[in-house]
Design a protein around this motif. Sequence first.
Motif, PDB file in Angstrom:
ATOM      1  N   MET A  41      19.302   3.046 -12.463  1.00 23.24           N
ATOM      2  CA  MET A  41      17.935   3.431 -12.784  1.00 23.24           C
ATOM      3  C   MET A  41      17.352   4.133 -11.568  1.00 23.24           C
ATOM      4  O   MET A  41      17.630   3.746 -10.434  1.00 23.24           O
ATOM      5  N   ILE A  42      16.559   5.140 -11.829  1.00 24.43           N
ATOM      6  CA  ILE A  42      15.858   5.833 -10.756  1.00 24.43           C
ATOM      7  C   ILE A  42      14.441   5.276 -10.694  1.00 24.43           C
ATOM      8  O   ILE A  42      13.772   5.144 -11.721  1.00 24.43           O
ATOM      9  N   VAL A  43      14.010   4.924  -9.494  1.00 25.63           N
ATOM     10  CA  VAL A  43      12.635   4.472  -9.282  1.00 25.63           C
ATOM     11  C   VAL A  43      11.937   5.551  -8.466  1.00 25.63           C
ATOM     12  O   VAL A  43      12.447   5.964  -7.411  1.00 25.63           O
ATOM     13  N   ALA A  44      10.795   6.014  -8.962  1.00 30.32           N
ATOM     14  CA  ALA A  44      10.068   7.099  -8.292  1.00 30.32           C
ATOM     15  C   ALA A  44       8.591   6.729  -8.194  1.00 30.32           C
ATOM     16  O   ALA A  44       8.072   5.960  -9.010  1.00 30.32           O
ATOM     17  N   GLU A  45       7.925   7.275  -7.180  1.00 25.12           N
ATOM     18  CA  GLU A  45       6.492   7.027  -6.964  1.00 25.12           C
ATOM     19  C   GLU A  45       5.724   8.336  -6.960  1.00 25.12           C
ATOM     20  O   GLU A  45       6.247   9.379  -6.570  1.00 25.12           O
ATOM     21  N   TYR A  46       4.462   8.220  -7.381  1.00 23.96           N
ATOM     22  CA  TYR A  46       3.561   9.378  -7.365  1.00 23.96           C
ATOM     23  C   TYR A  46       2.156   8.887  -7.082  1.00 23.96           C
ATOM     24  O   TYR A  46       1.714   7.887  -7.640  1.00 23.96           O
ATOM     25  N   GLN A  47       1.436   9.590  -6.216  1.00 21.10           N
ATOM     26  CA  GLN A  47       0.044   9.250  -5.924  1.00 21.10           C
ATOM     27  C   GLN A  47      -0.862  10.176  -6.718  1.00 21.10           C
ATOM     28  O   GLN A  47      -0.949  11.361  -6.440  1.00 21.10           O
ATOM     29  N   ASP A  48      -1.500   9.625  -7.745  1.00 20.70           N
ATOM     30  CA  ASP A  48      -2.481  10.385  -8.529  1.00 20.70           C
ATOM     31  C   ASP A  48      -3.814  10.294  -7.790  1.00 20.70           C
ATOM     32  O   ASP A  48      -4.264   9.205  -7.454  1.00 20.70           O
ATOM     33  N   GLU A  49      -4.432  11.467  -7.532  1.00 22.86           N
ATOM     34  CA  GLU A  49      -5.689  11.488  -6.774  1.00 22.86           C
ATOM     35  C   GLU A  49      -6.799  10.721  -7.487  1.00 22.86           C
ATOM     36  O   GLU A  49      -7.742  10.233  -6.863  1.00 22.86           O
ATOM     37  N   LYS A  50      -6.717  10.588  -8.804  1.00 22.98           N
ATOM     38  CA  LYS A  50      -7.772   9.923  -9.579  1.00 22.98           C
ATOM     39  C   LYS A  50      -7.586   8.405  -9.657  1.00 22.98           C
ATOM     40  O   LYS A  50      -8.439   7.713 -10.177  1.00 22.98           O
ATOM     41  N   LEU A  51      -6.470   7.911  -9.147  1.00 19.01           N
ATOM     42  CA  LEU A  51      -6.202   6.475  -9.195  1.00 19.01           C
ATOM     43  C   LEU A  51      -6.130   5.925  -7.776  1.00 19.01           C
ATOM     44  O   LEU A  51      -5.644   6.599  -6.862  1.00 19.01           O
ATOM     45  N   PRO A  52      -6.578   4.676  -7.568  1.00 20.06           N
ATOM     46  CA  PRO A  52      -6.595   4.116  -6.215  1.00 20.06           C
ATOM     47  C   PRO A  52      -5.217   3.683  -5.700  1.00 20.06           C
ATOM     48  O   PRO A  52      -5.065   3.389  -4.534  1.00 20.06           O
ATOM     49  N   ARG A  53      -4.219   3.658  -6.569  1.00 27.66           N
ATOM     50  CA  ARG A  53      -2.904   3.174  -6.141  1.00 27.66           C
ATOM     51  C   ARG A  53      -1.823   4.173  -6.544  1.00 27.66           C
ATOM     52  O   ARG A  53      -2.038   5.033  -7.388  1.00 27.66           O
ATOM     53  N   LYS A  54      -0.657   3.998  -5.920  1.00 29.76           N
ATOM     54  CA  LYS A  54       0.479   4.837  -6.290  1.00 29.76           C
ATOM     55  C   LYS A  54       1.035   4.367  -7.627  1.00 29.76           C
ATOM     56  O   LYS A  54       1.021   3.174  -7.925  1.00 29.76           O
ATOM     57  N   LEU A  55       1.543   5.315  -8.404  1.00 27.76           N
ATOM     58  CA  LEU A  55       2.193   4.983  -9.673  1.00 27.76           C
ATOM     59  C   LEU A  55       3.686   4.874  -9.430  1.00 27.76           C
ATOM     60  O   LEU A  55       4.275   5.732  -8.760  1.00 27.76           O
TER      61      LEU A  55
END
Length: 166
Positions: free
Chosen positions: A108-122
Amino acid sequence: GGRLVEFRSQREAVSPIHFEVGEKVPILYQPGKGEQARIQNFFEQYFLAILFGLMGAAFLVVSGTALIIPGREWHRRQLILTAGVSVQAEVIEIRIDRSIRSGQNSWMIVAEYQDEKLPRKLTFTSDYLWSDPTSHYPVGSAVTVFYLRTKPTIHAFVLDRIPEAS
Protein backbone atom coordinates in the motif's frame (compact mmCIF):
# COMPACT_ATOMS: atom_id res chain seq x y z
CA GLY A 1 -63.24 -44.05 -15.04
CA GLY A 2 -64.65 -46.40 -12.42
CA ARG A 3 -61.39 -48.24 -11.74
CA LEU A 4 -59.64 -48.61 -8.41
CA VAL A 5 -56.19 -46.95 -8.19
CA GLU A 6 -53.76 -47.34 -5.33
CA PHE A 7 -50.90 -44.88 -4.76
CA ARG A 8 -48.53 -43.80 -2.01
CA SER A 9 -48.10 -40.31 -0.66
CA GLN A 10 -44.94 -38.48 -1.77
CA ARG A 11 -44.50 -37.27 1.80
CA GLU A 12 -44.14 -40.78 3.16
CA ALA A 13 -40.38 -40.67 2.53
CA VAL A 14 -39.98 -37.62 4.77
CA SER A 15 -42.55 -38.30 7.45
CA PRO A 16 -45.77 -40.23 7.14
CA ILE A 17 -49.13 -38.49 6.99
CA HIS A 18 -51.29 -39.69 9.83
CA PHE A 19 -54.50 -41.03 8.32
CA GLU A 20 -56.43 -44.03 9.51
CA VAL A 21 -57.00 -46.97 7.20
CA GLY A 22 -60.31 -46.46 5.40
CA GLU A 23 -60.41 -42.73 6.14
CA LYS A 24 -61.49 -40.55 3.22
CA VAL A 25 -58.91 -38.00 2.09
CA PRO A 26 -59.14 -35.40 -0.68
CA ILE A 27 -56.94 -36.22 -3.67
CA LEU A 28 -55.93 -34.43 -6.85
CA TYR A 29 -55.41 -36.17 -10.18
CA GLN A 30 -55.77 -35.58 -13.88
CA PRO A 31 -58.48 -37.60 -15.62
CA GLY A 32 -57.01 -40.85 -16.94
CA LYS A 33 -53.84 -40.49 -14.84
CA GLY A 34 -54.99 -41.82 -11.50
CA GLU A 35 -51.58 -43.40 -10.82
CA GLN A 36 -50.17 -39.90 -10.51
CA ALA A 37 -52.70 -38.81 -7.87
CA ARG A 38 -51.60 -36.81 -4.85
CA ILE A 39 -53.21 -36.21 -1.51
CA GLN A 40 -54.50 -32.66 -1.36
CA ASN A 41 -52.44 -31.01 1.36
CA PHE A 42 -50.02 -28.14 1.61
CA PHE A 43 -46.88 -30.25 1.78
CA GLU A 44 -47.52 -32.30 -1.33
CA GLN A 45 -48.66 -29.33 -3.36
CA TYR A 46 -46.16 -26.63 -2.41
CA PHE A 47 -43.26 -27.95 -0.33
CA LEU A 48 -40.79 -28.68 -3.14
CA ALA A 49 -41.63 -25.45 -4.96
CA ILE A 50 -41.04 -23.43 -1.80
CA LEU A 51 -37.86 -25.34 -0.94
CA PHE A 52 -36.32 -24.86 -4.38
CA GLY A 53 -37.54 -21.26 -4.48
CA LEU A 54 -35.78 -20.48 -1.21
CA MET A 55 -32.60 -22.22 -2.36
CA GLY A 56 -32.72 -20.28 -5.62
CA ALA A 57 -33.23 -17.02 -3.73
CA ALA A 58 -30.22 -17.79 -1.52
CA PHE A 59 -28.02 -18.46 -4.55
CA LEU A 60 -29.33 -15.29 -6.20
CA VAL A 61 -28.44 -13.19 -3.15
CA VAL A 62 -24.91 -14.64 -2.93
CA SER A 63 -24.16 -14.30 -6.64
CA GLY A 64 -25.82 -10.89 -6.81
CA THR A 65 -23.66 -9.66 -3.96
CA ALA A 66 -20.56 -10.95 -5.72
CA LEU A 67 -21.53 -8.85 -8.75
CA ILE A 68 -22.80 -5.74 -6.97
CA ILE A 69 -19.84 -5.06 -4.66
CA PRO A 70 -17.20 -4.65 -7.42
CA GLY A 71 -19.67 -2.57 -9.41
CA ARG A 72 -20.26 -0.25 -6.48
CA GLU A 73 -16.51 0.13 -5.93
CA TRP A 74 -16.02 1.01 -9.61
CA HIS A 75 -18.90 3.53 -9.45
CA ARG A 76 -17.48 5.06 -6.25
CA ARG A 77 -14.06 5.45 -7.89
CA GLN A 78 -15.60 7.08 -10.96
CA LEU A 79 -17.48 9.53 -8.72
CA ILE A 80 -14.26 10.48 -6.91
CA LEU A 81 -12.36 10.91 -10.19
CA THR A 82 -15.07 13.15 -11.67
CA ALA A 83 -16.23 15.14 -8.62
CA GLY A 84 -13.06 15.07 -6.53
CA VAL A 85 -10.13 17.41 -6.27
CA SER A 86 -6.86 16.32 -7.89
CA VAL A 87 -3.74 16.89 -5.79
CA GLN A 88 -0.11 15.85 -5.87
CA ALA A 89 0.48 14.14 -2.52
CA GLU A 90 3.90 13.18 -1.22
CA VAL A 91 4.60 9.47 -0.76
CA ILE A 92 5.65 9.05 2.88
CA GLU A 93 5.62 5.26 3.21
CA ILE A 94 5.31 1.99 1.32
CA ARG A 95 3.64 -0.60 3.57
CA ILE A 96 3.67 -4.35 3.16
CA ASP A 97 0.61 -6.12 4.52
CA ARG A 98 1.51 -9.71 5.33
CA SER A 99 -1.87 -10.48 6.93
CA ILE A 100 -3.36 -11.68 3.65
CA ARG A 101 -2.64 -15.39 3.44
CA SER A 102 -2.79 -15.85 -0.30
CA GLY A 103 0.96 -16.52 -0.44
CA GLN A 104 1.46 -13.13 -2.04
CA ASN A 105 2.48 -9.87 -0.37
CA SER A 106 0.29 -6.83 -0.76
CA TRP A 107 1.66 -3.32 -0.73
CA MET A 108 0.00 0.00 0.00
CA ILE A 109 1.18 3.51 -0.72
CA VAL A 110 0.71 6.06 2.05
CA ALA A 111 0.80 9.70 0.94
CA GLU A 112 0.25 13.07 2.64
CA TYR A 113 -1.09 16.38 1.40
CA GLN A 114 -1.52 19.71 3.17
CA ASP A 115 -4.77 21.36 2.09
CA GLU A 116 -4.58 25.11 2.79
CA LYS A 117 -8.26 25.10 3.87
CA LEU A 118 -7.76 22.41 6.51
CA PRO A 119 -5.77 22.74 9.75
CA ARG A 120 -4.12 19.32 9.39
CA LYS A 121 -2.37 17.24 6.77
CA LEU A 122 -4.47 14.69 4.90
CA THR A 123 -3.15 11.14 4.85
CA PHE A 124 -4.22 8.85 2.04
CA THR A 125 -3.71 5.08 1.84
CA SER A 126 -3.99 3.27 -1.47
CA ASP A 127 -5.87 0.07 -2.13
CA TYR A 128 -3.84 -3.14 -2.08
CA LEU A 129 -1.20 -3.45 -4.79
CA TRP A 130 0.05 -6.90 -5.77
CA SER A 131 3.49 -5.79 -6.88
CA ASP A 132 6.08 -3.62 -5.17
CA PRO A 133 5.44 0.05 -6.11
CA THR A 134 8.73 1.33 -4.66
CA SER A 135 10.52 1.61 -8.02
CA HIS A 136 7.61 3.60 -9.51
CA TYR A 137 6.66 5.67 -6.44
CA PRO A 138 9.64 5.91 -4.04
CA VAL A 139 9.25 7.66 -0.69
CA GLY A 140 9.42 11.43 -1.26
CA SER A 141 7.98 11.30 -4.78
CA ALA A 142 4.61 12.70 -5.83
CA VAL A 143 1.49 10.67 -6.54
CA THR A 144 -1.83 11.91 -7.92
CA VAL A 145 -4.73 11.51 -5.50
CA PHE A 146 -8.33 12.58 -6.00
CA TYR A 147 -10.41 13.24 -2.88
CA LEU A 148 -13.72 14.78 -1.94
CA ARG A 149 -13.31 18.07 -0.08
CA THR A 150 -16.46 17.39 1.92
CA LYS A 151 -15.15 14.01 3.04
CA PRO A 152 -11.37 13.65 2.59
CA THR A 153 -11.41 10.04 3.74
CA ILE A 154 -12.99 9.17 0.39
CA HIS A 155 -10.13 9.20 -2.08
CA ALA A 156 -8.67 7.42 -5.11
CA PHE A 157 -5.07 7.08 -6.23
CA VAL A 158 -4.07 7.41 -9.87
CA LEU A 159 -1.15 5.01 -10.23
CA ASP A 160 -0.39 5.48 -13.91
CA ARG A 161 3.32 4.63 -13.50
CA ILE A 162 2.50 1.07 -12.42
CA PRO A 163 1.51 -0.88 -15.57
CA GLU A 164 -0.75 -3.47 -13.88
CA ALA A 165 -2.53 -0.83 -11.71
CA SER A 166 -3.68 1.31 -14.66
